[in-house]
Design a protein around this motif. Structure first.
Motif, PDB file in Angstrom:
ATOM      1  N   ARG A 376      32.577  34.988  42.605  1.00 54.67           N
ATOM      2  CA  ARG A 376      32.003  35.939  43.582  1.00 54.67           C
ATOM      3  C   ARG A 376      33.285  36.101  44.855  1.00 54.67           C
ATOM      4  O   ARG A 376      33.439  37.121  44.939  1.00 54.67           O
ATOM      5  CB  ARG A 376      30.707  35.553  44.293  1.00 54.67           C
ATOM      6  N   ARG A 377      33.686  35.028  45.099  1.00 58.77           N
ATOM      7  CA  ARG A 377      34.627  35.055  45.935  1.00 58.77           C
ATOM      8  C   ARG A 377      36.193  35.883  45.470  1.00 58.77           C
ATOM      9  O   ARG A 377      36.731  36.472  46.133  1.00 58.77           O
ATOM     10  CB  ARG A 377      35.108  33.445  46.466  1.00 58.77           C
ATOM     11  N   VAL A 378      36.400  35.615  44.110  1.00 58.03           N
ATOM     12  CA  VAL A 378      37.565  36.334  43.368  1.00 58.03           C
ATOM     13  C   VAL A 378      37.207  37.802  43.655  1.00 58.03           C
ATOM     14  O   VAL A 378      37.964  38.621  44.019  1.00 58.03           O
ATOM     15  CB  VAL A 378      37.686  35.898  42.024  1.00 58.03           C
ATOM     16  N   VAL A 379      36.054  38.184  43.150  1.00 53.78           N
ATOM     17  CA  VAL A 379      35.744  39.411  43.219  1.00 53.78           C
ATOM     18  C   VAL A 379      35.520  40.066  44.725  1.00 53.78           C
ATOM     19  O   VAL A 379      35.823  41.235  44.947  1.00 53.78           O
ATOM     20  CB  VAL A 379      34.114  39.803  42.773  1.00 53.78           C
ATOM     21  N   ALA A 380      35.434  39.406  45.639  1.00 53.89           N
ATOM     22  CA  ALA A 380      35.278  39.735  47.094  1.00 53.89           C
ATOM     23  C   ALA A 380      36.850  39.813  47.677  1.00 53.89           C
ATOM     24  O   ALA A 380      37.232  40.826  48.186  1.00 53.89           O
ATOM     25  CB  ALA A 380      34.590  38.753  48.063  1.00 53.89           C
ATOM     26  N   PHE A 381      37.607  39.438  47.039  1.00 54.00           N
ATOM     27  CA  PHE A 381      39.085  39.209  47.316  1.00 54.00           C
ATOM     28  C   PHE A 381      39.667  40.739  46.822  1.00 54.00           C
ATOM     29  O   PHE A 381      40.099  41.301  47.336  1.00 54.00           O
ATOM     30  CB  PHE A 381      39.789  38.190  46.744  1.00 54.00           C
ATOM     31  N   TYR A 382      39.058  40.812  45.741  1.00 60.65           N
ATOM     32  CA  TYR A 382      39.624  42.209  44.811  1.00 60.65           C
ATOM     33  C   TYR A 382      38.996  43.484  45.542  1.00 60.65           C
ATOM     34  O   TYR A 382      39.844  44.427  45.506  1.00 60.65           O
ATOM     35  CB  TYR A 382      39.570  42.015  43.387  1.00 60.65           C
ATOM     36  N   ARG A 383      37.738  43.229  45.754  1.00 62.16           N
ATOM     37  CA  ARG A 383      37.237  44.351  46.550  1.00 62.16           C
ATOM     38  C   ARG A 383      37.927  44.797  47.827  1.00 62.16           C
ATOM     39  O   ARG A 383      38.058  45.827  48.165  1.00 62.16           O
ATOM     40  CB  ARG A 383      35.509  43.937  46.792  1.00 62.16           C
ATOM     41  N   ASP A 421      50.248  46.852  40.146  1.00 64.14           N
ATOM     42  CA  ASP A 421      50.448  45.476  39.654  1.00 64.14           C
ATOM     43  C   ASP A 421      49.359  44.838  39.136  1.00 64.14           C
ATOM     44  O   ASP A 421      49.134  44.102  38.018  1.00 64.14           O
ATOM     45  CB  ASP A 421      51.473  44.736  40.359  1.00 64.14           C
ATOM     46  N   GLU A 422      48.284  44.905  39.868  1.00 71.58           N
ATOM     47  CA  GLU A 422      46.974  44.251  39.710  1.00 71.58           C
ATOM     48  C   GLU A 422      45.988  45.127  39.225  1.00 71.58           C
ATOM     49  O   GLU A 422      44.790  44.894  39.115  1.00 71.58           O
ATOM     50  CB  GLU A 422      46.455  43.820  41.166  1.00 71.58           C
ATOM     51  N   ARG A 423      46.232  46.193  38.434  1.00 76.37           N
ATOM     52  CA  ARG A 423      45.294  47.261  37.853  1.00 76.37           C
ATOM     53  C   ARG A 423      44.489  46.668  36.820  1.00 76.37           C
ATOM     54  O   ARG A 423      43.315  46.560  36.976  1.00 76.37           O
ATOM     55  CB  ARG A 423      46.109  48.389  37.450  1.00 76.37           C
ATOM     56  N   ALA A 424      44.736  45.617  35.987  1.00 74.27           N
ATOM     57  CA  ALA A 424      44.012  45.061  34.949  1.00 74.27           C
ATOM     58  C   ALA A 424      43.297  43.818  35.585  1.00 74.27           C
ATOM     59  O   ALA A 424      41.795  44.173  35.167  1.00 74.27           O
ATOM     60  CB  ALA A 424      44.857  44.350  33.817  1.00 74.27           C
ATOM     61  N   ASN A 425      43.472  43.599  36.597  1.00 66.84           N
ATOM     62  CA  ASN A 425      42.460  42.527  37.345  1.00 66.84           C
ATOM     63  C   ASN A 425      41.697  43.084  38.116  1.00 66.84           C
ATOM     64  O   ASN A 425      40.602  42.943  38.232  1.00 66.84           O
ATOM     65  CB  ASN A 425      43.323  41.451  38.185  1.00 66.84           C
ATOM     66  N   LEU A 426      41.959  44.473  38.898  1.00 79.55           N
ATOM     67  CA  LEU A 426      41.028  45.081  39.574  1.00 79.55           C
ATOM     68  C   LEU A 426      39.650  45.560  38.822  1.00 79.55           C
ATOM     69  O   LEU A 426      38.769  45.564  39.111  1.00 79.55           O
ATOM     70  CB  LEU A 426      41.659  46.372  40.164  1.00 79.55           C
ATOM     71  N   LEU A 427      40.289  46.178  37.456  1.00 86.24           N
ATOM     72  CA  LEU A 427      39.171  46.728  36.570  1.00 86.24           C
ATOM     73  C   LEU A 427      38.243  45.445  36.197  1.00 86.24           C
ATOM     74  O   LEU A 427      36.919  45.586  36.010  1.00 86.24           O
ATOM     75  CB  LEU A 427      39.749  47.375  35.266  1.00 86.24           C
ATOM     76  N   ALA A 428      38.907  44.328  35.978  1.00 83.13           N
ATOM     77  CA  ALA A 428      38.192  43.095  35.713  1.00 83.13           C
ATOM     78  C   ALA A 428      37.261  42.633  36.655  1.00 83.13           C
ATOM     79  O   ALA A 428      36.089  42.356  36.289  1.00 83.13           O
ATOM     80  CB  ALA A 428      39.215  41.772  34.993  1.00 83.13           C
ATOM     81  N   GLU A 440      26.508  47.188  44.827  1.00 85.62           N
ATOM     82  CA  GLU A 440      27.346  47.852  46.094  1.00 85.62           C
ATOM     83  C   GLU A 440      28.684  47.735  45.909  1.00 85.62           C
ATOM     84  O   GLU A 440      29.611  48.801  46.311  1.00 85.62           O
ATOM     85  CB  GLU A 440      26.647  47.425  47.300  1.00 85.62           C
ATOM     86  N   VAL A 441      29.276  46.400  45.314  1.00 90.70           N
ATOM     87  CA  VAL A 441      30.557  46.337  45.306  1.00 90.70           C
ATOM     88  C   VAL A 441      31.300  47.140  44.464  1.00 90.70           C
ATOM     89  O   VAL A 441      32.232  47.678  44.503  1.00 90.70           O
ATOM     90  CB  VAL A 441      30.949  44.698  44.859  1.00 90.70           C
ATOM     91  N   VAL A 442      30.541  47.233  43.089  1.00 89.15           N
ATOM     92  CA  VAL A 442      31.160  48.237  42.035  1.00 89.15           C
ATOM     93  C   VAL A 442      31.376  49.533  42.770  1.00 89.15           C
ATOM     94  O   VAL A 442      32.300  50.095  42.318  1.00 89.15           O
ATOM     95  CB  VAL A 442      29.942  48.120  40.969  1.00 89.15           C
ATOM     96  N   CYS A 443      30.177  50.137  43.288  1.00 86.16           N
ATOM     97  CA  CYS A 443      30.453  51.642  44.018  1.00 86.16           C
ATOM     98  C   CYS A 443      31.567  51.557  44.931  1.00 86.16           C
ATOM     99  O   CYS A 443      32.289  52.462  44.804  1.00 86.16           O
ATOM    100  CB  CYS A 443      28.860  51.886  44.697  1.00 86.16           C
ATOM    101  N   GLN A 444      31.653  50.652  45.814  1.00 89.95           N
ATOM    102  CA  GLN A 444      32.763  50.522  46.704  1.00 89.95           C
ATOM    103  C   GLN A 444      34.230  50.640  45.862  1.00 89.95           C
ATOM    104  O   GLN A 444      35.010  51.335  46.339  1.00 89.95           O
ATOM    105  CB  GLN A 444      32.784  49.435  47.683  1.00 89.95           C
ATOM    106  N   MET A 445      34.323  49.664  44.881  1.00 85.90           N
ATOM    107  CA  MET A 445      35.386  49.734  44.170  1.00 85.90           C
ATOM    108  C   MET A 445      35.922  50.961  43.318  1.00 85.90           C
ATOM    109  O   MET A 445      36.954  51.397  43.244  1.00 85.90           O
ATOM    110  CB  MET A 445      35.688  48.437  43.469  1.00 85.90           C
ATOM    111  N   CYS A 446      34.740  51.425  42.678  1.00 86.60           N
ATOM    112  CA  CYS A 446      35.038  52.738  41.960  1.00 86.60           C
ATOM    113  C   CYS A 446      35.291  53.778  42.842  1.00 86.60           C
ATOM    114  O   CYS A 446      36.212  54.571  42.415  1.00 86.60           O
ATOM    115  CB  CYS A 446      33.921  52.957  40.975  1.00 86.60           C
ATOM    116  N   LEU A 447      34.803  53.740  43.969  1.00 90.88           N
ATOM    117  CA  LEU A 447      35.448  54.800  44.966  1.00 90.88           C
ATOM    118  C   LEU A 447      36.585  54.909  45.262  1.00 90.88           C
ATOM    119  O   LEU A 447      37.103  55.921  45.279  1.00 90.88           O
ATOM    120  CB  LEU A 447      34.041  54.786  45.961  1.00 90.88           C
TER     121      LEU A 447
END
Length: 703
Positions: A376-383, A421-428, A440-447
């Protein structure tokens, strides 16, 4: 007897070592020990040893070049890569170079005093009696060095963690070799030795298949090739994993590999399936041994690295975010993990883990929900960085404010290069957020990842984000977001040449948008529908749709939207009107704060493309296309610019120049896997050069 003193020194009976020390001792005194057969303590390598011959040849060359003195060979690589077998194989291949014996020390799980016990075993095998062996570690090391001086021996030390462990077990003789498998940082050995470091890489696919066949039987690889391929994909070139899987298959010759493949597909069961034997032939046992050697900080860092969801490597910043540590503390732990061969540092700031090592790190982080908390903290970092980077890439888009009102943008400086550079990690991270139910995080990132995916024409990412965005928007009951992500999903079809499928999605998005209070969402879907109509060759319908879109943009009063509407209408309007639209669009893009130089470059490119139709203005067309090429650095845009330059040369009758430009464009299409564009370019090239047949669009589909 000494004539001066009259003293007689006499020894009678049998003895192994006789040593007289009287007063000071100077000069070279060596303990030659009893006459016993040379020790042969290094176990033979497995008969299945495969494909590290290049490493052994490199070791041969380094040994030959080392000259006089003791030579140290350090074999590095991740746990389970075959360092032990390579060390044993090299010593056995060169056995004649070590006529005075070979010694073996396994430091697996070594505790205090382990080196002294191993030295005791060395000395016993050399012929010393137990009472002749000193009790102190220093005394034993000194006696072994003294015995080996003037002799040529090889010592294999497995799983050494520190230079001190290695030094204590080292022989002294010129022409001797000390072969070490690394389990911790050993670069300190360079201070007082001639050292060669050789890294063992995971097996290539052909070697992995050969090793599998040697153990499981060659007929199994032939009978079930697809199953073998899937097993080897999971093993990812790690010999220990290949050996375990092949042994399981060999143990059940009458059983299909279906059950094994099913277990390996599930990461939760994968390590268990490859660890049925609790001894040496166990992937988990190998990794557990390495893990147990780590400090508390190193173990925490290892577990955090395992929680990282992406395949694109990771940096220290994301680990710091996962653990709540400062960067210095993370760097120290990562350096130790690199030394322990559990993490690979492939650039100064990027690290990676073998897929099975990562699975083990996740397994040890699983208790008490630690892995989910880390994830969750890793996802928040990328978000945070996806949102900030998307806003910086397209600051005037406005969708964030309308769809996520009141949500502040993260204050993080994220350059475009970082997003790429981080494209693969962002999608992951988007996929992980979806799996965790963080809609909500999915929507924010996809947007906010839209500029990255659309400009780069990362079609698989674009479609995956579109699908996940639609699912999360529906889960939240957010019709506006569902409309937008349906539109984004449609562009994945446009760029694959699937215009009708795209038009269907854009029509659905338009219907959804009209049920919301957001007129700009409807305008976005309408504009996208017009682009699908252009792709389908319906220029008249596209012109009507895009004129309506321009009217809507004017009503909304959004300068960037109006500029885009003009740019798109110019693609199908009559030439004089198109040129006027492009001039106005470019001026508007450059007048934004900050200026949108990317879309200004697109306007220049389209001006050049439209001017090709006017023979009197083709010099101007060339100048505009070359100007656009200096601005547009995305690979897709470079491809379309070179295609336009080819069209211009073809229109001027310069067929050699046209063919050269089409080949440049086709090379980009094939490299970046743009199958629809590649097929079109191949047809244009074939029209000019019959020796270049049209490409098969199916052959260019991504795997």
């Amino acid at each position: 007897m000494s004539e001066e003193s009259g003293v007689v020194n006499r020894v009678s009976g049998a003895g192994g070592h006789v040593v007289q020390v009287g007063g000071g001792v100077s000069g070279g005194i060596h303990f030659h020990g009893p006459s016993t057969p040379p020790p042969e303590l290094v176990p033979r390598p497995t008969p299945h040893f495969t494909n590290q011959r290049a490493v052994l040849r490199a070791a041969d060359r380094a040994f030959a070049e080392a000259g006089a003195g003791r030579w140290v060979l350090v074999l590095t690589g991740p746990p389970g890569v075959g360092k032990r077998e390579a060390a044993r194989a090299w010593v056995h291949d060169r056995r004649r170079d070590f006529p005075d014996g070979t010694f073996h020390a396994d430091l697996t799980g070594a505790g205090v005093g382990a080196e002294a016990d191993l030295l005791g075993a060395f000395l016993l095998s050399a012929g010393f009696a137990a009472q002749q062996i000193p009790s102190s570690p220093e005394g034993r090391a000194g006696l072994f060095r003294s015995w080996s001086a003037g002799r040529r021996v090889a010592v294999v030390v497995e799983r050494a963690s520190t230079p001190a462990q290695v030094r204590s077990l080292a022989p002294a003789g010129d022409g001797s070799a000390l072969v070490v498998t690394q389990a911790g940082p050993l670069h300190g050995l360079r201070a007082d030795n001639v050292v060669t470091f050789l890294e063992l890489a995971p097996l290539e696919a052909s070697a992995a298949r050969e090793l599998f066949g040697r153990i499981a039987g060659p007929e199994r690889a032939v009978d079930e090739p697809d199953a073998v391929a899937e097993v080897l994909e999971v093993a990812d070139g790690l010999p220990i994993a290949v050996c375990v899987a092949a042994s399981m298959v060999a143990a059940h010759p009458q059983r299909s590999m279906t059950r094994l493949v099913g277990a390996l597909r599930d990461e939760q069961r994968r390590l268990r399936a490859l660890s049925r034997d609790g001894g040496d032939l166990s992937v988990t046992a190998v990794f557990n041994t390495a893990y147990q050697r780590l400090t508390d900080d190193e173990r925490a860092c290892y577990r955090a690295a395992g929680a990282h969801p992406g395949p694109g490597g990771f940096g220290a910043h994301v680990i710091a975010a996962a653990l709540g540590w400062d960067l210095d503390r993370v760097h120290d732990s990562l350096d130790s993990l690199v030394g322990a061969q559990l993490v690979t540092e492939f650039t100064e700031s990027r690290h990676s883990m073998h897929s099975l090592v990562r699975a083990h790190a996740r397994q040890v982080a699983a208790p008490e929900g630690e892995r989910e908390a880390l994830l969750r903290r890793v996802v928040a970092f990328y978000r945070d960085r996806a949102v900030a980077g998307g806003h910086r890439a397209m600051p005037g888009r406005g969708m964030w404010e309308r769809l996520r009102p009141g949500q502040a943008l993260p204050e993080v400086d994220v350059p475009w290069r970082w997003l790429e550079d981080e494209r693969a990690n962002l999608l992951a991270a988007v996929v992980a957020a979806s799996d965790l139910g963080l809609h909500e995080v999915v929507c924010q990132m996809c947007l906010m990842l839209w500029p990255l995916h659309e400009r780069g024409k990362h079609l698989d990412d674009l479609r995956r984000c579109g699908d996940l965005g639609v699912e999360s928007a529906r889960a939240l009951g957010d019709v506006a977001a569902e409309s937008l992500f349906t539109t984004q999903l449609g562009f994945g079809h446009v760029h694959r040449g699937e215009a009708l499928a795209a038009a269907e999605l854009f029509t659905r998005a338009l219907a959804l948008a009209r049920t919301t209070p957001f007129t700009d969402l409807a305008a976005t879907a309408l504009e996208s529908l017009g682009l699908a109509q252009i792709a389908a060759g319906a220029d008249e319908a596209a012109a009507r749709t895009l004129r309506h879109n321009l009217d809507l943009a004017g009503e909304l009063g959004q300068p960037r939207r109006t500029a885009l509407a003009r740019l798109h209408l110019a693609k199908v309007d009559d030439l004089p009107s198109a040129l006027a639209l492009l001039d106005a669009a470019e001026a508007q893009f450059l007048g934004l704060e900050p200026p949108d130089t990317y879309n200004a470059g697109k306007a220049a490119q389209w001006r050049g493309r439209r001017l090709i139709a006017d023979p009197a203005r083709r010099a101007e067309a060339r100048a505009e296309l070359l100007r656009a090429d200096r601005v547009l650095d995305q690979r897709f845009d470079r491809m379309t610019t070179r295609e336009a330059l080819g069209d211009l040369a073809s229109a001027e009758g310069e067929h050699a120049e046209a063919a050269a430009r089409y080949r440049e464009a086709l090379s980009i299409a094939e490299t970046e896997v743009f199958p629809h564009d590649g097929a079109r370019l191949a047809r244009k090239l074939a029209d000019l050069d019959p020796a270049h047949p049209p490409a098969d669009p199916q052959a260019q589909q991504p795997g």
